[in-house]
Design a protein around this motif. Sequence first.
Motif, PDB file in Angstrom:
ATOM      1  N   UNK A 122       0.808  -1.202  -0.035  1.00 14.77           N
ATOM      2  CA  UNK A 122      -0.110   0.010   0.092  1.00 14.77           C
ATOM      3  C   UNK A 122       0.714   1.284   0.005  1.00 14.77           C
ATOM      4  N   UNK A 123      -0.026   2.478  -0.217  1.00 13.44           N
ATOM      5  CA  UNK A 123       0.680   3.578  -0.233  1.00 13.44           C
ATOM      6  C   UNK A 123       0.592   4.344   1.139  1.00 13.44           C
ATOM      7  N   UNK A 124       1.892   4.544   1.790  1.00 17.86           N
ATOM      8  CA  UNK A 124       1.931   4.878   3.179  1.00 17.86           C
ATOM      9  C   UNK A 124       1.896   6.503   2.921  1.00 17.86           C
ATOM     10  N   UNK A 125       1.223   7.325   3.886  1.00 19.63           N
ATOM     11  CA  UNK A 125       1.496   8.638   4.074  1.00 19.63           C
ATOM     12  C   UNK A 125       1.717   9.102   5.433  1.00 19.63           C
ATOM     13  N   UNK A 126       2.345  10.094   6.088  1.00 18.57           N
ATOM     14  CA  UNK A 126       2.316  10.641   7.287  1.00 18.57           C
ATOM     15  C   UNK A 126       0.827  11.416   7.487  1.00 18.57           C
ATOM     16  N   UNK A 127       0.506  11.255   8.686  1.00 18.26           N
ATOM     17  CA  UNK A 127      -0.962  11.416   9.000  1.00 18.26           C
ATOM     18  C   UNK A 127      -1.317  13.012   8.556  1.00 18.26           C
ATOM     19  N   UNK A 128      -0.698  14.100   8.527  1.00 17.47           N
ATOM     20  CA  UNK A 128      -1.214  15.066   8.149  1.00 17.47           C
ATOM     21  C   UNK A 128      -1.127  15.169   6.602  1.00 17.47           C
ATOM     22  N   UNK A 129      -0.056  14.702   6.114  1.00 15.96           N
ATOM     23  CA  UNK A 129      -0.063  14.635   4.649  1.00 15.96           C
ATOM     24  C   UNK A 129      -1.218  13.940   4.138  1.00 15.96           C
ATOM     25  N   UNK A 130      -1.473  12.652   4.754  1.00 13.45           N
ATOM     26  CA  UNK A 130      -2.757  12.071   4.236  1.00 13.45           C
ATOM     27  C   UNK A 130      -3.925  12.966   4.281  1.00 13.45           C
ATOM     28  N   UNK A 131      -3.926  13.530   5.246  1.00  8.37           N
ATOM     29  CA  UNK A 131      -5.037  14.368   5.357  1.00  8.37           C
ATOM     30  C   UNK A 131      -5.385  15.424   4.407  1.00  8.37           C
ATOM     31  N   UNK A 132      -4.321  16.274   4.041  1.00 11.24           N
ATOM     32  CA  UNK A 132      -4.100  17.183   3.162  1.00 11.24           C
ATOM     33  C   UNK A 132      -4.441  16.805   1.788  1.00 11.24           C
ATOM     34  N   UNK A 133      -4.279  15.502   1.236  1.00 14.63           N
ATOM     35  CA  UNK A 133      -4.475  14.925   0.127  1.00 14.63           C
ATOM     36  C   UNK A 133      -5.747  13.993  -0.081  1.00 14.63           C
ATOM     37  N   UNK A 134      -6.687  14.149   0.764  1.00 16.30           N
ATOM     38  CA  UNK A 134      -7.696  13.078   0.728  1.00 16.30           C
ATOM     39  C   UNK A 134      -9.013  13.760   0.454  1.00 16.30           C
ATOM     40  N   UNK A 135      -9.531  13.603  -0.615  1.00 17.48           N
ATOM     41  CA  UNK A 135     -10.963  13.889  -1.052  1.00 17.48           C
ATOM     42  C   UNK A 135     -11.958  13.186  -0.064  1.00 17.48           C
ATOM     43  N   UNK A 136     -11.853  12.017   0.314  1.00 17.01           N
ATOM     44  CA  UNK A 136     -12.826  11.102   1.094  1.00 17.01           C
ATOM     45  C   UNK A 136     -11.708  10.477   2.011  1.00 17.01           C
ATOM     46  N   UNK A 137     -11.900  10.679   3.377  1.00 15.23           N
ATOM     47  CA  UNK A 137     -11.512  10.035   4.679  1.00 15.23           C
ATOM     48  C   UNK A 137     -12.124   8.973   5.305  1.00 15.23           C
ATOM     49  N   UNK A 138     -11.563   7.923   5.388  1.00 15.51           N
ATOM     50  CA  UNK A 138     -12.368   6.708   5.873  1.00 15.51           C
ATOM     51  C   UNK A 138     -11.645   6.240   7.298  1.00 15.51           C
ATOM     52  N   UNK A 139     -12.277   6.404   8.238  1.00 10.35           N
ATOM     53  CA  UNK A 139     -11.614   6.075   9.632  1.00 10.35           C
ATOM     54  C   UNK A 139     -11.819   4.650  10.155  1.00 10.35           C
ATOM     55  N   UNK A 140     -10.871   4.040  10.162  1.00  7.10           N
ATOM     56  CA  UNK A 140     -11.190   2.490  10.511  1.00  7.10           C
ATOM     57  C   UNK A 140     -10.203   2.232  12.041  1.00  7.10           C
ATOM     58  N   UNK A 141      -9.791   3.165  12.600  1.00 11.27           N
ATOM     59  CA  UNK A 141      -8.947   2.981  13.655  1.00 11.27           C
ATOM     60  C   UNK A 141      -9.551   2.359  14.966  1.00 11.27           C
ATOM     61  N   UNK A 142      -8.873   1.585  15.908  1.00 17.95           N
ATOM     62  CA  UNK A 142      -9.367   1.155  17.022  1.00 17.95           C
ATOM     63  C   UNK A 142      -9.323   2.458  18.220  1.00 17.95           C
ATOM     64  N   UNK A 143     -10.279   2.460  19.033  1.00 13.69           N
ATOM     65  CA  UNK A 143     -10.173   3.465  19.938  1.00 13.69           C
ATOM     66  C   UNK A 143      -9.408   3.059  21.187  1.00 13.69           C
ATOM     67  N   UNK A 144      -8.260   3.729  21.426  1.00 15.16           N
ATOM     68  CA  UNK A 144      -7.360   3.672  22.178  1.00 15.16           C
ATOM     69  C   UNK A 144      -6.962   5.100  22.849  1.00 15.16           C
ATOM     70  N   UNK A 145      -6.322   5.222  23.928  1.00 21.21           N
ATOM     71  CA  UNK A 145      -5.768   6.548  24.466  1.00 21.21           C
ATOM     72  C   UNK A 145      -5.156   7.388  23.372  1.00 21.21           C
ATOM     73  N   UNK A 146      -4.402   6.715  22.586  1.00 24.42           N
ATOM     74  CA  UNK A 146      -3.720   7.643  21.601  1.00 24.42           C
ATOM     75  C   UNK A 146      -4.613   8.014  20.494  1.00 24.42           C
ATOM     76  N   UNK A 147      -5.843   7.285  20.227  1.00 30.56           N
ATOM     77  CA  UNK A 147      -6.426   7.811  18.935  1.00 30.56           C
ATOM     78  C   UNK A 147      -7.689   8.688  19.315  1.00 30.56           C
ATOM     79  N   UNK A 148      -8.057   8.740  20.634  1.00 30.60           N
ATOM     80  CA  UNK A 148      -8.928   9.425  21.039  1.00 30.60           C
ATOM     81  C   UNK A 148      -8.812  10.900  20.831  1.00 30.60           C
ATOM     82  N   UNK A 149      -9.663  11.619  20.055  1.00 31.03           N
ATOM     83  CA  UNK A 149      -9.546  13.037  19.773  1.00 31.03           C
ATOM     84  C   UNK A 149      -8.234  13.358  18.568  1.00 31.03           C
ATOM     85  N   UNK A 150      -8.075  12.194  18.007  1.00 31.98           N
ATOM     86  CA  UNK A 150      -7.034  12.345  16.966  1.00 31.98           C
ATOM     87  C   UNK A 150      -7.460  13.377  15.844  1.00 31.98           C
ATOM     88  N   UNK A 151      -8.749  13.023  15.259  1.00 32.60           N
ATOM     89  CA  UNK A 151      -9.082  13.932  14.264  1.00 32.60           C
ATOM     90  C   UNK A 151      -9.968  15.275  15.092  1.00 32.60           C
TER      91      UNK A 151
END
Length: 325
Positions: free
Chosen positions: A186-215
């Motif tokens: 797959x094509x990996x991008x750092x988080x902020x770079x991925x967001x800046x280049x996404x017309x559609x963002x699909x969130x599939x992350x588990x809920x953890x202390x690190x991901x709460x409030x990520x977006x």
Amino acid sequence: MSGRRRLLALPPLGADLIHHVFDPLGADVIVPAERSRDALHAELADADLVIGDFTGELAIDAAAVAAAPHLAFVQMPSVGVDTVDVDALTAAGVPVANTAGANARSVAEWALGAALDLSRQLSWADRRMREGGWPQLETAARGSDELANRRVGVLGMGAIGAEVTRLFEAFGCQVAYWSRRRRDTGVYRELDDLLAGSDILVVCLPRTPETVGLLDSPRLALLPEGAFLVNVARGGIAPDDAVLAALESGRLGGAALDVYEREPLPADHPLRRHESVLLSPHAAGSTRQSQLNIITAVIDNIRAAVEGRPVANVVNGLGPLIRRR
């Protein structure tokens, strides 16, 4: 503790159904007399195997773990394990298993269908038609677009993220991903770079202390103006207020939400009234096929625990052999 194993079943299903499914596995099956914290703690005193409650109403939190001196194994009938205190269970030496991959296809198909809905204004046009209108020109004016060649960002590359990637690529989308662990494909991008280049963002992350409030709002502001958010993960990763603010500002052109910070979503919540939101009651994975996959995985693991064989899909790093305590 000796003799037959005691299996405490917490899913919000009828007792007759629970006994029909789990009695043949060779354990004494217990269903709480009522769905309360006191009843849960009372039954945990003797239970050594637990099938968790995916709703979180009967949560296996730190207090519940302390009330369960014989607890040896917790099986979640879901992919997510955020309704149990994994740290407390790990500290107590209790393996926790999920049903990884069981609903990947179902959730990924929902994400694809939701993206199609937002892109083609399907639900919006349906509502106008039911009101007696004929919004032929208005539907196009709202920005009806094909999915092909859209830039899709996938957050999380577990079983669901991988299936989401496969389905969107089949539609001709340009898919990239960010995950806490980089994959070999797959094509990996750092988080902020991925967001800046996404017309559609699909969130599939588990809920953890690190991901709460990520977006949060600053992160959502990195998306291209008019982007779509599709959330099939867990509530709180993209806080509801931040999503609403991004919709009101126009940063988000639409959102398809299957999960929320508070579930059920309150009847007066403004997300229920927003015209650019597709709402779903945490049902993206609720197909007959995925439910069969989940119950089969749970049965297989409970049978393995009772028979002294290794269980599958342990998520907290402990050994897969379930030993009495």
